[in-house]
Design a protein around this motif. Structure first.
Motif, PDB file in Angstrom:
ATOM      1  N   ILE A 165     -33.961  46.228  54.523  1.00 16.77           N
ATOM      2  CA  ILE A 165     -33.942  47.697  54.516  1.00 16.77           C
ATOM      3  C   ILE A 165     -34.901  48.243  53.457  1.00 16.77           C
ATOM      4  N   ILE A 166     -34.925  47.617  52.275  1.00 18.02           N
ATOM      5  CA  ILE A 166     -35.833  48.067  51.211  1.00 18.02           C
ATOM      6  C   ILE A 166     -37.279  47.902  51.640  1.00 18.02           C
ATOM      7  N   VAL A 167     -37.591  46.763  52.227  1.00 23.00           N
ATOM      8  CA  VAL A 167     -38.958  46.513  52.684  1.00 23.00           C
ATOM      9  C   VAL A 167     -39.357  47.525  53.750  1.00 23.00           C
ATOM     10  N   LEU A 168     -38.434  47.811  54.658  1.00 21.11           N
ATOM     11  CA  LEU A 168     -38.744  48.779  55.709  1.00 21.11           C
ATOM     12  C   LEU A 168     -39.028  50.159  55.122  1.00 21.11           C
ATOM     13  N   GLN A 169     -38.313  50.525  54.082  1.00 17.40           N
ATOM     14  CA  GLN A 169     -38.563  51.810  53.433  1.00 17.40           C
ATOM     15  C   GLN A 169     -39.951  51.874  52.806  1.00 17.40           C
ATOM     16  N   THR A 170     -40.416  50.761  52.239  1.00 12.53           N
ATOM     17  CA  THR A 170     -41.726  50.758  51.574  1.00 12.53           C
ATOM     18  C   THR A 170     -42.880  50.786  52.568  1.00 12.53           C
ATOM     19  N   SER A 203     -49.102  48.407  57.415  1.00 12.39           N
ATOM     20  CA  SER A 203     -47.820  47.727  57.623  1.00 12.39           C
ATOM     21  C   SER A 203     -47.449  47.666  59.105  1.00 12.39           C
ATOM     22  N   GLU A 204     -47.873  48.657  59.856  1.00 20.52           N
ATOM     23  CA  GLU A 204     -47.591  48.652  61.294  1.00 20.52           C
ATOM     24  C   GLU A 204     -48.462  47.615  61.999  1.00 20.52           C
ATOM     25  N   ASN A 205     -49.746  47.572  61.666  1.00 21.22           N
ATOM     26  CA  ASN A 205     -50.667  46.626  62.305  1.00 21.22           C
ATOM     27  C   ASN A 205     -50.321  45.184  61.970  1.00 21.22           C
ATOM     28  N   LEU A 206     -49.763  44.959  60.800  1.00 18.24           N
ATOM     29  CA  LEU A 206     -49.356  43.607  60.410  1.00 18.24           C
ATOM     30  C   LEU A 206     -47.973  43.238  60.946  1.00 18.24           C
ATOM     31  N   LYS A 207     -47.385  44.166  61.731  1.00 15.73           N
ATOM     32  CA  LYS A 207     -46.082  43.970  62.386  1.00 15.73           C
ATOM     33  C   LYS A 207     -44.934  43.800  61.395  1.00 15.73           C
ATOM     34  N   ILE A 208     -45.139  44.256  60.172  1.00  9.11           N
ATOM     35  CA  ILE A 208     -44.052  44.178  59.196  1.00  9.11           C
ATOM     36  C   ILE A 208     -42.938  45.144  59.565  1.00  9.11           C
ATOM     37  N   VAL A 209     -43.299  46.344  60.024  1.00 11.41           N
ATOM     38  CA  VAL A 209     -42.300  47.337  60.423  1.00 11.41           C
ATOM     39  C   VAL A 209     -41.449  46.800  61.563  1.00 11.41           C
ATOM     40  N   GLY A 210     -42.094  46.276  62.583  1.00 11.68           N
ATOM     41  CA  GLY A 210     -41.362  45.760  63.739  1.00 11.68           C
ATOM     42  C   GLY A 210     -40.453  44.605  63.393  1.00 11.68           C
TER      43      GLY A 210
END
Length: 608
Positions: free
Chosen positions: A141-146, A154-161
């Protein structure tokens, strides 16, 4: 919180003011890298050994005979670059949930891949993310907030997904298998210390509730929250009631407390987006999930912040399915311009009409089924009774509004079927309040308004109040007194089996009502003449007569004169009476002052 340490050398980075960073070394620095407003004085070799991009930039700078390199739009800013630079020098650096995304995006920007050096920064961060961060509930959850401040990297690296999928997967596990830390602030009351079925207090405390996860994800931004909840719903393993609880918790967390803050220009866009998002996330099963009270509160806020009509229609549809659960307070939806009324009566009318459509469809379906369907129909009939009672209370509340039109009042009162209102006391109170607040009604309007009410369905207390009510048309008072006389006669012998004990409704014309009243009076007299009253019955009649006479002393003179004649008629046994006590019933028209011709006509006519 999970963390990972990289490098083994002591940290030799130094700061000079807020805008200069340099490495303490015997060797002079030979390159200056500008990231935002911070200058990093570093050495070329350590950087070029780890970063493919820095290799290219250093070569380009050498060709231009300069030792400065500008990093434009560097993801994560100076702090992220410092992490990457320390890694290149082999200095100790600690990665955690708060900085790992920035470091990952910066490493991607600098092209710190395995092609440049084995075990490079990108590889190490990916291992840390997959093996530790994404396996931790709170770290995910913390990572998703950052990730919000690091878009689109972060979206292109698929971290959000990946974070969203990790969170959604953990919410779907069996609560019995939850072993990680989570936030659950709701405390048990004293009555819940011993759980149902003999469970002890300690056992109940230690058990994991099904909605254990809803508070933790409330800290997410509305866009990210929408994506997480969409992923939770898509898995199809979450109960609609829990989804409803999650939406309620998030709404309470982010909606402002005051109406002024709610409609202020500063937060209007955010509040509107919040409402539209919550509406689109409502559970697919319309019959479960959010309570009707919560849905109505959403509707009130949606109207205030000006959401799209489609969102309001969805809420109206959802509320109409659970209207029998609503309280009167929740139904008082404030009106907005250009409406002039205090409450949004049109919205409530729309909800009631939708509810009646659902009920009609349900009744038609149940009647076509077996005996089980009939049982469901009887139970459903009880919900209609509660809705009818609630609507009468709502009518009484809005009747205080001087801007409420008669048409709106009448339309709403007629929106429920007759069998949903077996007792008309509530409707009578609403009508009386409307008459009290709207003194400019014409005679025809007052008559039409009172025509909504069936005096036969008033209780004794309501009838006594109506008999003394000068705001009611005289015709209605006469009807009330007449049917009270019928009830008094029924105390001696029940008239429920008499097929003629159902006179015309108050909406009939005066002539029809006169004819019906005369026929009923004759019928009552014939029945009374046939009754052989025994000694005990005589005592009962005498007692009832005394009680009713004492009650009549409270009536105004107009009602008392009418009631005297009706009561004498009920006590007659067929003897010849004078015109004063013959029990003749005057028509409502004859009671109106000024109508002398009609009055004289009826005084000459005797029913007996």
């Amino acid at each position: 919180m999970k963390f990972m340490k990289l490098g083994s050398k002591p940290d030799t980075f130094q700061a000079e003011g807020k805008c200069v960073r340099y490495v303490t070394s015997d060797l002079a620095t030979d390159v200056t890298i500008n990231v935002a407003d911070v200058k990093f004085h570093l050495h070329k070799f350590p950087l070029m050994s780890k970063s493919n991009r820095l290799q290219k930039l250093v070569m380009e700078a050498s060709e231009k005979n300069t030792h400065e390199i500008d990093m434009v739009d560097f993801p994560g800013g100076p702090k992220a670059f410092e992490i990457c630079a320390k890694f290149c020098y082999g200095l100790t650096v600690t990665l955690n949930a708060y900085n790992v995304v920035a470091a990952r995006c910066a490493a991607e920007y600098l092209e710190m891949t395995e092609d440049v050096d084995r075990g490079n920064l990108i590889f190490k961060i990916e291992v840390f993310l997959n093996s530790s961060i994404l396996r931790s509930w709170k770290d995910s959850i913390i990572v998703l907030q950052t990730t919000k401040s690091l878009l689109p990297w972060s979206e292109n690296l698929k971290i959000v997904g990946r974070c969203i999928d990790s969170i959604a997967s953990k919410t779907s596990v069996d609560p019995a298998g939850v072993s990680w830390s989570y936030t659950y602030n709701r405390k048990l009351s004293a009555l819940e210390k011993v759980a149902e079925g003999g469970m002890k207090y300690r056992e109940k405390i230690e058990s994991v509730p099904k909605d254990w996860w809803v508070e933790d994800i409330c800290e997410l931004d509305i866009i990210l929250y929408k994506r997480v909840m969409a992923a939770v719903k898509s898995k199809g393993r979450m109960d609609g009631a829990i989804i409803g609880e999650a939406l309620k918790t998030y709404t309470v967390r982010w909606l402002p407390d005051s109406v002024d803050s709610l409609v202020s220009d500063v937060h209007s866009w955010r509040n509107k987006l919040l409402m539209e998002t919550i509406v689109c996330l409502l559970p697919l099963d319309e019959h479960v999930g959010c309570s009707c009270s919560f849905l109505l509160k959403l509707l009130k806020v949606a109207i205030l912040v000006g959401v799209d009509d489609s969102a309001k229609e969805v809420l109206v549809q959802r509320v109409s399915l659970k209207l029998h659960e609503v309280s009167l307070k929740d139904l008082l939806i404030p009106a907005r311009p250009p409406q002039t009324t205090l409450y949004d009566v049109e919205m409530v009318h729309s909800i009631v009409k939708q509810y009646m459509k659902h009920e009609k469809f349900s009744r038609d379906s149940d009647l076509g089924k077996s005996d089980v369907g009939c049982t469901d129909f009887i139970l459903g009939h009880g919900t209609l009774l509660s809705v009818g009672k609630m609507i009468d209370g709502y009518l009484e509340e809005i009747a205080h509004d001087p801007n409420l039109s008669l048409a709106s009042f009448v339309d709403l009162s007629q929106s429920i079927p007759e069998f949903a209102r077996p007792v008309h006391d509530g409707l009578y109170k609403a009508i009386d309040m409307y008459l009290k607040e709207h003194t400019d009604l014409t005679k025809a309007e007052r008559k039409g308004l009172c025509g909504l009410m069936d005096v036969k369905k008033l209780t004794t207390d309501a009838s006594m109040h109506a008999a003394q009510n000068n705001r009611l048309p005289l015709r209605v008072v006469v009807q009330v007194l007449y049917f009270e006389q019928v009830r008094a006669a029924a105390g001696v012998k029940s008239l429920n089996n008499n097929p003629r004990d159902t006179s015309q409704s108050t909406s009939n014309t005066d002539e029809e009502w006169e004819k019906t009243a005369a026929e009923d009076c004759s019928s009552i007299k014939k029945q009374m003449n046939q009754i052989k009253i025994k000694e005990e019955g005589s005592k009962l009649v005498k007692k009832n007569s005394q009680n009713n006479k004492s009650g009549m002393l409270l009536l105004p003179s107009r009602s008392r004169r009418i009631f005297d004649k009706l009561w004498v008629m009920g006590k007659g046994h067929g003897e010849n009476k004078s015109s004063e006590t013959s029990g003749s019933l005057q028509s409502p028209a004859s009671m109106i002052p000024g109508d002398t011709k009609s009055s004289a006509k009826h005084r000459r006519h005797s029913i007996s």
